[in-house]
Design an enzyme around this catalytic site. Structure first.
Site, PDB file in Angstrom:
ATOM      1  N   PHE A 392       0.848  -1.192   0.000  1.00 22.42           N
ATOM      2  CA  PHE A 392       0.000   0.000   0.000  1.00 22.42           C
ATOM      3  C   PHE A 392       0.887   1.247   0.000  1.00 22.42           C
ATOM      4  O   PHE A 392       1.777   1.392   0.845  1.00 22.42           O
ATOM      5  CB  PHE A 392      -0.903   0.012   1.232  1.00 22.42           C
ATOM      6  CG  PHE A 392      -2.059  -0.938   1.155  1.00 22.42           C
ATOM      7  CD1 PHE A 392      -2.134  -1.909   0.169  1.00 22.42           C
ATOM      8  CD2 PHE A 392      -3.096  -0.867   2.074  1.00 22.42           C
ATOM      9  CE1 PHE A 392      -3.211  -2.793   0.092  1.00 22.42           C
ATOM     10  CE2 PHE A 392      -4.178  -1.734   2.018  1.00 22.42           C
ATOM     11  CZ  PHE A 392      -4.234  -2.695   1.024  1.00 22.42           C
ATOM     12  N   GLU A 393       0.624   2.137  -0.911  1.00 25.28           N
ATOM     13  CA  GLU A 393       1.372   3.383  -1.029  1.00 25.28           C
ATOM     14  C   GLU A 393       0.392   4.544  -1.081  1.00 25.28           C
ATOM     15  O   GLU A 393      -0.813   4.372  -0.890  1.00 25.28           O
ATOM     16  CB  GLU A 393       2.275   3.350  -2.264  1.00 25.28           C
ATOM     17  CG  GLU A 393       3.279   2.197  -2.248  1.00 25.28           C
ATOM     18  CD  GLU A 393       4.207   2.184  -3.465  1.00 25.28           C
ATOM     19  OE1 GLU A 393       4.234   3.176  -4.208  1.00 25.28           O
ATOM     20  OE2 GLU A 393       4.888   1.160  -3.665  1.00 25.28           O
TER      21      GLU A 393
END
Length: 608
Positions: A392-393
């Site tokens: 997740f970014e």
């Protein structure tokens, strides 16, 4: 994973402030009511945690002929404490002279806001000082000194508790009853939970003190205590007593025993040293498409990049192979699945990686959480995969204002992700491989910033991966933080470290293996991960991302961490011989760069 990290200037510019710098000596004392304040009589009057190795030493000292020296070990912060009788509704000043990486001074049981101060004085004697006022019914307090996770020994001398002495007749002298029904359960590979029934007291129970294996007690206010950082497949003994505000304590209960479970993190069958690589399975970006059957044998974990959501908040994750129009040499799905099985037969693990630069995933509702579990499981089942990589970014994770407790997060996107990952782990069992690839902004930045901060002005995403990592630490196979596309990050030496050289990798990895207090708060600590859970994340070539590090510098960093040799300016808090390996973005960029990463580092890791 491939996106350029946009550093928040306002966040990067703020440095950690130590409130204890420049303190001066205490003026003339009304009274010093601490017992053996200069440790001239050894440890008389003081109780130190069992594994601290505490002793009175003759050099260096601040005053007199002796000083205290104690060393943290594992989850033991090397606390030394003593109980002192005081007067109710009275003001007190507590001070001590200290040396060391991090030293904390405070008092508990004050009947009000328990004070604590801390400093990082190094080898120079520095005075810590704090004040407090006792409550209307308070007749004793406990003063203490300790360090924190992963630090070397600290020194303390000339402790002063300045104020009116307690004592005299007429006070509460009746101890609480012994707590009942002590049991130990809730076993994981690294934790056990002791529970008991409440004690009673003529005035009121102030706290419970839990001792493990005969060590120094830990004070809690609830009727349960979870001990973390334990060894797998190991038995531990617990006992508990009840204490009131006057310092009267019941006898300890009989000991109860619990045993931690075997192993941890899942994903058995991986070698001691691993290479993890991302495979551009759903897109092409200039580095060329690689068929699964053509992935070189050097790679132990192959992460399929990427599964992405149908919308940011849907939780509905989809994966498709790269379209033929974009990847002319893409293989048919049947060949892709057959190649995955062939890799697995060779001992490789193949995972679906969720997120990346473009795949923003916000599980804002329980419906999105459940859809995430369902859709990810469908991908795993369709392709016969070994597990999941969480990449997740961007804006996928964040912390709401007031969500500050690492162990008890409240922000829905964090809580729902934790719940979803646990559900997937439960569905597939011990064989399930779970890895994570956050950026430094979402992990190590927590030493300085955690969510929006007390005044709401910081970036709410800061260190928001920490509660997820912490909650899943017993199920986590590998954490490989991206040591690239990063702004400067403050290490445990309170210095900024910049990507691209070996010191950056040493400092960032040391934080994961030594642990650190979130925003400097010793009561909200991110504990160390196991060495075998941690790998270093790197770009495979200068084309793959900012922060490319040469082969020589990478191996210099690994030498420093795993062998204690070849270190540069930054000196890690320990030696980590079981550091697991290296991760890279990506297998495709490695081939583009003539396989320099995989061939050089595979040979290096095999030689350790």
């Amino acid at each position: 994973m491939s996106g350029i990290f946009r550093w928040r200037t306002a966040v990067a510019a703020v440095a950690l402030a130590l409130g204890t710098a420049g303190l001066t000596a205490t003026p003339a004392l009304a009274a010093n009511i601490a017992v053996n304040p200069g440790f001239e009589d050894g440890l008389t009057g003081w109780t130190c945690s069992a594994s601290a190795g505490a002793a009175a030493v003759t050099s260096p000292v601040h005053g007199g002929t002796k000083a205290l020296k104690a060393t943290p070990a594992g989850a033991d912060l090397a606390r030394c404490q003593q109980q002192v009788k005081v007067q109710p509704s009275s003001s007190y000043t507590l001070s001590a002279w200290v040396q060391g990486g991090y030293v904390f001074l405070g008092a508990t049981g004050t009947g009000g806001t328990d004070p604590q101060t801390w400093g990082s004085p190094g080898s120079a004697w520095t005075q810590l000082r704090t004040t407090f006022t006792t409550g209307a019914a308070t007749t004793s307090v406990t003063i203490y000194l300790n360090s924190w996770y992963g630090q070397s020994a600290y020194l303390a001398d000339d402790v002063v508790l300045d104020g009116a002495p307690g004592g005299g007749g007429g006070g509460d002298t009746q101890a609480p009853t012994v707590p009942g029904n002590l049991t130990v359960g809730g076993a994981t590979s690294s934790s056990l939970t002791a529970t008991w029934s409440a004690a009673t007291d003529n005035v009121g129970v102030d706290r419970y003190e839990v001792s493990r294996d005969g060590g120094a007690p830990v004070a809690v206010t609830a009727t349960s205590h979870t001990a973390t950082g334990l060894a797998a497949s190991t038995s531990y003994r617990f006992k508990v007593r009840a204490c009131d505000v006057a310092g009267n304590c019941s006898p300890y209960t009989a000991e109860a025993t619990g045993t931690t479970t075997a192993g941890g993190g899942g994903g058995g069958g991986l070698p001691k040293r691993v290479l993890v690589g991302y495979l551009h399975a759903s897109f092409a970006n200039g580095s060329g498409y690689i068929r699964m059957a053509d992935v070189p044998a050097e790679w132990d974990v192959i992460n399929l990049a990427f599964g992405e959501p149908t919308s940011v908040t849907s939780g509905d994750i989809r994966f498709r192979q790269c379209p033929a129009a974009e990847c002319s040499n893409v293989e048919p799905e049947a060949d892709f699945v057959a190649a995955i099985k062939a890799k697995q037969a060779q001992g490789k693990k193949v995972l679906i990686s969720i997120g990346g630069q473009n795949g923003q995933v916000q599980l804002t509702t329980t419906a999105a959480r459940d859809k995430f579990v369902e859709s990810v499981a469908a991908i795993i089942d369709r392709y016969g995969l070994d597990g999941l990589d969480v990449d997740f970014e961007g804006h996928s994770l964040y912390l709401n204002q007031g969500d500050t407790n690492l162990a008890n997060p409240t922000t829905p996107v964090v809580v729902n992700l934790i719940s979803a990952l646990r559900a997937l782990k439960s569905r597939y069992g011990a064989k399930f491989v779970l890895t994570m690839a956050p950026e430094t902004f979402f992990v190590q930045l927590g030493y300085q910033f955690y969510g929006p901060g007390p005044n709401g002005s910081a970036d709410s995403r800061a260190a928001s991966y920490l509660p997820v990592i912490h909650a899943l630490r017993d199920d986590l196979t590998l954490l490989h933080v991206q040591d690239y596309n990063s702004g400067p990050i403050t290490g445990l030496d309170n210095q900024y470290h910049t990507m691209g050289g070996h010191d950056f990798h040493v400092a960032m990895t040391d934080m994961l293996l030594a642990g650190f207090p979130i925003m400097g708060n010793p009561n909200n600590v991110f504990p160390p991960l196991r060495q075998d859970q941690v790998a270093i994340g790197l770009p495979a070539s200068p084309n793959a991302g900012n922060g490319f590090t040469t082969v020589a510098e990478v191996q210099k960093a690994f030498d420093c961490l795993a062998k204690g040799s070849n270190c540069g300016t930054y000196k890690p808090r320990g030696v980590y011989p079981n550091l697991r390996g290296l991760m890279t973005w990506s297998i495709n960029w490695d081939r583009y760069n003539a396989f320099e990463f995989s061939r050089s580092h595979r040979a290096y890791l095999n030689g350790l």
